[in-house]
Design a protein around this motif. Structure first.
Motif, PDB file in Angstrom:
ATOM      1  N   GLY A  44       0.772  -0.992  -0.161  1.00 11.13           N
ATOM      2  CA  GLY A  44      -0.208  -0.197   0.050  1.00 11.13           C
ATOM      3  C   GLY A  44       0.645   1.253   0.113  1.00 11.13           C
ATOM      4  O   GLY A  44       0.320   2.416   0.268  1.00 11.13           O
ATOM      5  N   SER A  45       1.533   0.724   0.442  1.00  9.07           N
ATOM      6  CA  SER A  45       2.649   2.543  -0.097  1.00  9.07           C
ATOM      7  C   SER A  45       3.221   2.578  -1.684  1.00  9.07           C
ATOM      8  O   SER A  45       2.636   1.948  -2.692  1.00  9.07           O
ATOM      9  CB  SER A  45       4.396   1.755   0.505  1.00  9.07           C
ATOM     10  OG  SER A  45       4.574   1.570   1.314  1.00  9.07           O
ATOM     11  N   PHE A  57       7.513   9.804  -1.255  1.00  6.11           N
ATOM     12  CA  PHE A  57       7.382   8.678  -0.755  1.00  6.11           C
ATOM     13  C   PHE A  57       6.272   8.501  -0.016  1.00  6.11           C
ATOM     14  O   PHE A  57       5.899   9.251   1.217  1.00  6.11           O
ATOM     15  CB  PHE A  57       8.388   7.335  -0.117  1.00  6.11           C
ATOM     16  CG  PHE A  57       9.691   7.187  -0.755  1.00  6.11           C
ATOM     17  CD1 PHE A  57      10.067   6.223  -1.308  1.00  6.11           C
ATOM     18  CD2 PHE A  57      10.581   8.764  -1.536  1.00  6.11           C
ATOM     19  CE1 PHE A  57      11.000   5.619  -2.656  1.00  6.11           C
ATOM     20  CE2 PHE A  57      11.886   8.209  -1.959  1.00  6.11           C
ATOM     21  CZ  PHE A  57      11.693   6.601  -2.573  1.00  6.11           C
ATOM     22  N   SER A  58       5.128   7.527   0.561  1.00  4.90           N
ATOM     23  CA  SER A  58       3.752   7.237   1.259  1.00  4.90           C
ATOM     24  C   SER A  58       4.202   6.115   1.997  1.00  4.90           C
ATOM     25  O   SER A  58       4.036   5.632   0.651  1.00  4.90           O
ATOM     26  CB  SER A  58       2.853   7.836   1.024  1.00  4.90           C
ATOM     27  OG  SER A  58       2.494   9.661  -0.373  1.00  4.90           O
ATOM     28  N   THR A  95       5.523   7.558   6.895  1.00  2.00           N
ATOM     29  CA  THR A  95       5.857   8.576   7.208  1.00  2.00           C
ATOM     30  C   THR A  95       5.331   8.849   5.385  1.00  2.00           C
ATOM     31  O   THR A  95       5.935   7.719   4.762  1.00  2.00           O
ATOM     32  CB  THR A  95       6.987   8.658   7.733  1.00  2.00           C
ATOM     33  OG1 THR A  95       7.328  10.540   7.709  1.00  2.00           O
ATOM     34  CG2 THR A  95       7.854   8.423   6.856  1.00  2.00           C
ATOM     35  N   GLN A  96       6.014  10.241   4.799  1.00  2.36           N
ATOM     36  CA  GLN A  96       5.984  11.074   3.876  1.00  2.36           C
ATOM     37  C   GLN A  96       7.518  11.532   3.906  1.00  2.36           C
ATOM     38  O   GLN A  96       7.300  12.399   4.578  1.00  2.36           O
ATOM     39  CB  GLN A  96       4.220  11.513   3.551  1.00  2.36           C
ATOM     40  CG  GLN A  96       3.138  11.086   3.625  1.00  2.36           C
ATOM     41  CD  GLN A  96       1.963  12.092   3.034  1.00  2.36           C
ATOM     42  OE1 GLN A  96       1.197  12.503   3.881  1.00  2.36           O
ATOM     43  NE2 GLN A  96       1.710  11.439   1.624  1.00  2.36           N
ATOM     44  N   PHE A  97       7.544  11.112   2.826  1.00  2.39           N
ATOM     45  CA  PHE A  97       9.504  12.185   2.446  1.00  2.39           C
ATOM     46  C   PHE A  97       9.273  12.186   1.396  1.00  2.39           C
ATOM     47  O   PHE A  97       8.973  11.595   0.792  1.00  2.39           O
ATOM     48  CB  PHE A  97      10.065  11.335   3.513  1.00  2.39           C
ATOM     49  CG  PHE A  97      10.627   9.855   3.382  1.00  2.39           C
ATOM     50  CD1 PHE A  97      11.692   9.605   2.589  1.00  2.39           C
ATOM     51  CD2 PHE A  97       9.653   8.612   3.925  1.00  2.39           C
ATOM     52  CE1 PHE A  97      11.901   8.489   2.010  1.00  2.39           C
ATOM     53  CE2 PHE A  97       9.713   8.349   3.429  1.00  2.39           C
ATOM     54  CZ  PHE A  97      11.517   7.494   2.730  1.00  2.39           C
ATOM     55  N   VAL A 125      10.380  15.578   5.035  1.00  3.04           N
ATOM     56  CA  VAL A 125      10.043  15.522   6.014  1.00  3.04           C
ATOM     57  C   VAL A 125       8.652  15.704   5.696  1.00  3.04           C
ATOM     58  O   VAL A 125       8.338  17.081   5.438  1.00  3.04           O
ATOM     59  CB  VAL A 125      10.317  15.305   6.774  1.00  3.04           C
ATOM     60  CG1 VAL A 125       9.057  14.078   7.889  1.00  3.04           C
ATOM     61  CG2 VAL A 125      11.564  13.752   6.810  1.00  3.04           C
ATOM     62  N   GLN A 126       7.287  15.291   5.384  1.00  2.00           N
ATOM     63  CA  GLN A 126       5.831  16.147   5.147  1.00  2.00           C
ATOM     64  C   GLN A 126       5.422  15.205   6.495  1.00  2.00           C
ATOM     65  O   GLN A 126       4.681  16.839   6.660  1.00  2.00           O
ATOM     66  CB  GLN A 126       5.185  15.695   4.404  1.00  2.00           C
ATOM     67  CG  GLN A 126       3.798  15.983   4.054  1.00  2.00           C
ATOM     68  CD  GLN A 126       3.112  16.189   2.636  1.00  2.00           C
ATOM     69  OE1 GLN A 126       3.653  16.789   2.174  1.00  2.00           O
ATOM     70  NE2 GLN A 126       2.016  15.410   2.692  1.00  2.00           N
ATOM     71  N   SER A 127       5.329  14.468   6.672  1.00  2.00           N
ATOM     72  CA  SER A 127       4.972  13.960   8.189  1.00  2.00           C
ATOM     73  C   SER A 127       5.428  12.665   8.577  1.00  2.00           C
ATOM     74  O   SER A 127       6.192  12.206   7.451  1.00  2.00           O
ATOM     75  CB  SER A 127       3.287  13.562   7.783  1.00  2.00           C
ATOM     76  OG  SER A 127       3.247  12.438   6.747  1.00  2.00           O
ATOM     77  N   GLY A 128       5.319  12.336  10.047  1.00  2.00           N
ATOM     78  CA  GLY A 128       6.109  11.505  10.789  1.00  2.00           C
ATOM     79  C   GLY A 128       7.781  12.060  10.652  1.00  2.00           C
ATOM     80  O   GLY A 128       8.173  13.287  11.015  1.00  2.00           O
ATOM     81  N   SER A 129       9.124  10.774  10.789  1.00  2.00           N
ATOM     82  CA  SER A 129      10.178  11.003  10.781  1.00  2.00           C
ATOM     83  C   SER A 129      11.157  10.130  10.296  1.00  2.00           C
ATOM     84  O   SER A 129      10.290   9.341   9.805  1.00  2.00           O
ATOM     85  CB  SER A 129      10.867  10.681  12.059  1.00  2.00           C
ATOM     86  OG  SER A 129      10.421   9.815  13.309  1.00  2.00           O
TER      87      SER A 129
END
Length: 331
Positions: A137-138, A168-169, A192-194, A207-211
């Motif tokens: 699902g990525s 990347f999601s 995460t999203q980066f 990075v958009q979200s997460g780490s």
């Protein structure tokens, strides 16, 4: 562990390679032996990775000594000759080289990596963008002129970014970390999203979200930075830049077919636009490098971009037969 414990790589496989090299170095101290035992007991993955390397090493004992010597012996320099070493000396002396090869992931036997459960290669040409959904699902969004290889194993998901830029999601899976190899930089996440961009020897990570955890340098001298939302860093061979805040929306505007410039040098602006154009725009006058530009432009509309150049800067635009353009300073 005590204060004299070496700074180990975070990746269990790389840490296992470090300890393997120390154990077989002939200089393994009693203090290191204690630290090594503590490391093996701290996490089941540590024991698994070390045993995997040791199994490879044991298999080396089945190779004929002359064949083993050919594998381990470095090319002679300046016409000199090497002393003939015993099998034990050759194996001990080659431990570090073997460990480094294991860490690099070059030619690893199936006993260590296993066969990937999923493998695919994706690429885009100039001006093309595409989105790919992976088995877990990525989602990978490839920008222009990008090329990646994706491999999923039982214990990890790995992407090799050969060139270009990818958003990347990543679907969360703590037991199967997601790793991005991009030349001088590697990125490790669980979900995460980066965004990762590789231009020649430089890699930019945002990075958009997460780490995410970004590492660079040789396995025995790793530099690491942790990025969270709206942070970025860049990596060059031997250098990991300080983490800084960034406008992630502007940085990833390419996903909406846009590029955003805020007082950027014209040379940099042209370089960025050329990523999307089949025929490049060229600076025919070095004095243009001193100009700067601000604006939001459609990556698929070169004509509008050139018109903006004419109206906002003292620039003459000469169109070429190949569809590109040469820029000169108005006199």
């Amino acid at each position: 562990m005590n204060d004299n414990t070496p700074h180990l790589p975070n990746d269990p496989r790389e840490a296992a390679a470090y300890w393997f090299a120390r154990v077989h170095s002939g200089r393994f101290t009693l203090a290191e032996k204690q630290q090594f035992g503590q490391w093996r007991e701290a996490d089941s993955r540590h024991e698994h990775e070390y045993r995997a390397i040791d199994e490879i090493w044991q298999a080396a004992s089945l190779i004929a000594e002359d064949e083993l010597r050919e594998l381990l012996e470095a090319p002679q320099s300046h016409g000199g000759s090497r002393p003939r070493l015993s099998r034990r000396q050759w194996i001990a002396g080659g431990a570090a080289a073997c460990a480094a090869a294991l860490v690099a992931g070059v030619g690893l036997p199936r006993a260590l990596t296993g066969s990937p459960s999923f493998e695919a290669e994706y690429a885009t040409v100039a001006g093309e963008q595409r989105s790919e959904t992976l088995p877990d699902g990525s989602v990978l969004e490839l920008n222009t002129r990008s090329r990646i290889v994706v491999r999923y194993y039982d214990d990890q998901r790995r992407v090799e970014l050969l060139e270009g830029e990818v958003m990347f999601s990543v679907a969360h899976n703590a037991r199967q970390p997601f790793l991005v190899d991009a030349g001088p930089a590697s990125v490790r996440v669980t979900g995460t999203q980066f965004n990762v961009r590789r231009d020649a020897a430089q890699v930019d990570v945002a990075v958009q979200s997460g780490s995410v955890e970004v590492t660079s340098g040789q396995w025995w001298n790793r530099h690491t930075a942790t990025l969270t939302a709206s942070q970025r860093t860049h990596v060059q061979p031997g250098e990991l830049a300080a983490v800084e805040d960034t406008d992630i929306a502007a940085l990833t505007a390419w996903r909406q077919g846009k590029v955003v410039f805020k007082e950027q040098p014209l040379e940099r602006v042209i370089h960025e636009m050329n990523r999307y154009l089949a025929s490049p725009i060229r600076l025919a006058d070095s004095r243009l490098k001193g100009l700067s530009m601000t604006g939001v432009f459609n990556i698929r509309d070169a004509d509008s971009f050139l018109q903006a150049l004419r109206t906002t800067l003292p620039v003459a635009v000469r169109l070429r037969a190949d569809g590109g353009a040469d820029l000169a300073l108005l006199r």
